[in-house]
Design a protein around this motif. Structure first.
Motif, PDB file in Angstrom:
ATOM      1  N   ASN A 256     -29.371 -31.296 -67.821  1.00  0.00           N
ATOM      2  CA  ASN A 256     -30.686 -31.705 -67.362  1.00  0.00           C
ATOM      3  C   ASN A 256     -31.883 -31.042 -68.319  1.00  0.00           C
ATOM      4  O   ASN A 256     -32.856 -31.342 -68.662  1.00  0.00           O
ATOM      5  CB  ASN A 256     -31.068 -31.189 -65.878  1.00  0.00           C
ATOM      6  N   ALA A 257     -31.600 -29.734 -68.944  1.00  0.00           N
ATOM      7  CA  ALA A 257     -32.260 -29.027 -69.747  1.00  0.00           C
ATOM      8  C   ALA A 257     -32.217 -29.994 -71.097  1.00  0.00           C
ATOM      9  O   ALA A 257     -33.298 -29.785 -71.956  1.00  0.00           O
ATOM     10  CB  ALA A 257     -31.848 -27.592 -70.097  1.00  0.00           C
ATOM     11  N   SER A 258     -31.133 -30.321 -71.318  1.00  0.00           N
ATOM     12  CA  SER A 258     -31.188 -31.215 -72.733  1.00  0.00           C
ATOM     13  C   SER A 258     -32.135 -32.525 -72.703  1.00  0.00           C
ATOM     14  O   SER A 258     -32.471 -33.042 -73.403  1.00  0.00           O
ATOM     15  CB  SER A 258     -29.745 -31.814 -72.998  1.00  0.00           C
ATOM     16  N   PHE A 259     -32.409 -33.077 -71.375  1.00  0.00           N
ATOM     17  CA  PHE A 259     -33.405 -33.713 -71.247  1.00  0.00           C
ATOM     18  C   PHE A 259     -34.518 -33.291 -70.874  1.00  0.00           C
ATOM     19  O   PHE A 259     -35.666 -34.241 -70.836  1.00  0.00           O
ATOM     20  CB  PHE A 259     -32.996 -34.809 -69.936  1.00  0.00           C
ATOM     21  N   GLY A 260     -34.961 -31.903 -70.993  1.00  0.00           N
ATOM     22  CA  GLY A 260     -36.286 -31.439 -70.924  1.00  0.00           C
ATOM     23  C   GLY A 260     -36.606 -31.306 -69.645  1.00  0.00           C
ATOM     24  O   GLY A 260     -38.038 -31.531 -69.395  1.00  0.00           O
ATOM     25  N   ILE A 261     -35.781 -31.440 -68.545  1.00  0.00           N
ATOM     26  CA  ILE A 261     -36.293 -31.449 -67.049  1.00  0.00           C
ATOM     27  C   ILE A 261     -35.589 -30.240 -66.438  1.00  0.00           C
ATOM     28  O   ILE A 261     -34.571 -29.598 -66.877  1.00  0.00           O
ATOM     29  CB  ILE A 261     -35.957 -32.612 -66.644  1.00  0.00           C
TER      30      ILE A 261
END
Length: 463
Positions: A256-261
């Protein structure tokens, strides 16, 4: 973590921990081979599935695949697990759980009551030992109903996302696709656009255009621009008429961090959308997309197989009470789902697991042009998902997304599924289709033979 073993014939197979057992029990798919997690042979896969079937469901509460202290999705799964709902199935093994789910005594009311007690890992585990017909039968029994401007997920219904993407976000091109889709009865799930130019001013422009179309014709549906959640929050702050907040999500904190969330950002976006009060029959304001392979492609899978990572994303979705969730099942490519057979299996797994967890699950029945798949494979998956009670599918002109460059289902594909399976659109939308003379009979699958009078001026403007 404990190790596991099971014998097939004269050979005993060892599995070093629960992650290894789950991965080896997964039906074959290219993503797990890419990650070095898949069973080395059919025999090893069978041994893993047999060992998994003997595993008590309680093991998944005590042996976490991704450590609690390292991952907020794991913390969400454990902290919000409903022990009262789980009590009904707490004595079962994975194999017993499969048999229980298939039993005639387990209906939609029982499944809805148990859903909060089922963790993603339990759902993934039982799916790994189920045949395709099992996945269809149990998913068919699950009933998940959500509402915003119409009612989605009722029995005997299948909704569609009208997807009028355009490679330059041209307003006339988008409007023409919207009109085309409406004339096939598409769009009751959402009119949802992937913007070619992804920035806040463009989001405001497109969402305002869609709002004008919906208001002009009194369409009982909702719109969504599939942009990053931060863009949607910014658009709301600028006064844009946002119906649904979209976001791609995954099954680990790192993915999810790779999606910026993260979970806090998703909660902020939901509260922003709720503050607008734009729903007329409900307040489900979130739209999530998922897909097997996203955690692996971000190198954020923690050694967990791709299907289990996918199902963990459903815990994230469940937290925020979405109107819609769908797996974009073949979109990531053949590195993760190699061919039509793997895509079909994955789509049915995703639908089953999400419905079991209580989500309004749809599917983008799709493939990329370099996958070993074709439209016949998609016809099979579409028909099977319709039989399984899939909440919604995609509708796009000619089944070819000229902006995202992949193959999905068309407006006429969705109409085919409704016709052959006796399904109807959402009730409010169905009534509107009849009122607008798009459909000419109460079956809501018989199209009119002439352009409805209400759209004459629209056609002139497009010309």
């Amino acid at each position: 973590m404990s190790s596991f073993a099971h014998s097939v014939g004269s050979r005993t197979y060892q599995f070093r921990d629960l992650k290894d057992l789950m991965a080896k029990a997964s039906p074959a798919r290219s993503g797990d081979y890419l990650a070095g997690l898949a069973a080395a042979s059919v025999e090893e896969r069978v041994a893993a599935q047999m060992a998994l079937a003997e595993l008590p469901l309680t093991v998944f509460l005590n042996q976490l695949l991704v450590p609690y202290e390292d991952d907020e999705v794991s913390r969400l799964i454990i902290d919000e697990h409903d022990k009262v709902a789980f009590a009904r199935i707490a004595h079962l093994t994975v194999g017993d759980f499969r048999n229980w789910l298939l039993g005639d005594a387990v209906d939609e009311l029982v499944l809805a009551a148990v859903a909060p007690g089922v963790t993603p890992e339990m759902a993934a585990a039982v799916s790994k030992i189920m045949r395709i017909q099992d996945l269809i039968l149990v998913a068919k029994k699950c009933r998940v109903v959500t509402r915003f401007r119409n009612t989605i997920g009722l029995a005997g219904r299948m909704s569609t996302r009208l997807q009028p993407n355009h490679p330059t976000d041209d307003a006339s091109g988008i409007a023409a696709s919207v009109l085309d889709g409406l004339l096939y009865g598409s769009g009751d799930a959402v009119i949802g656009i992937n913007p070619a130019t992804d920035n806040v001013p463009q989001v405001v422009r497109i969402v305002s255009m869609l709002d004008e179309i919906i208001a002009r014709y009194g369409i009982p549906t909702q719109s969504c621009v599939l942009t990053h959640v931060t863009n949607t929050i910014a658009a709301i702050e600028r006064g844009a008429p946002v119906d649904l907040v979209f976001q791609s999500i995954a099954g680990t904190e790192a993915a999810n961090a790779s999606f910026g969330i993260n979970l806090a950002l998703l909660d902020e976006s939901r509260q922003a959308a709720l503050s607008l009060g734009r729903g007329t029959v409900g307040d489900n304001v979130m739209y999530f997309e998922t897909g097997q392979g996203s955690a692996l492609s971000a190198n954020a899978h923690h050694g967990v197989d791709q299907q289990t990572c996918e199902v963990r994303a459903y815990a994230v979705a469940r937290k925020f009470k979405p109107l819609l969730v769908n797996s974009v099942v073949g979109f990531i490519g053949p590195e993760y789902l190699y061919d039509g057979k793997q895509i079909i299996r994955a789509g049915l797994e995703d639908h089953f697991c999400a419905k079991l967890l209580g989500l309004p699950m749809g599917c983008d029945v799709c493939y990329t042009n370099h996958a070993e798949a074709d439209q016949n494979d998609m016809d099979i998956l579409l028909t099977l998902l319709g039989t399984a009670g899939c909440t919604f599918v995609m509708g796009i002109p000619g089944s070819d997304d000229i902006m995202l460059n992949y193959q999905t289902t068309s407006f006429h594909d969705a109409l085919y599924a409704r016709r052959v399976l006796g399904l109807q659109p959402a009730p409010e939308f169905a009534a509107w289709l009849k009122e607008m003379e798009i459909f000419t009979r109460d079956d809501y699958v018989t199209l009119g033979t002439a352009l409805p009078p209400a759209f004459h001026n629209a056609l002139l403007r497009l010309a």
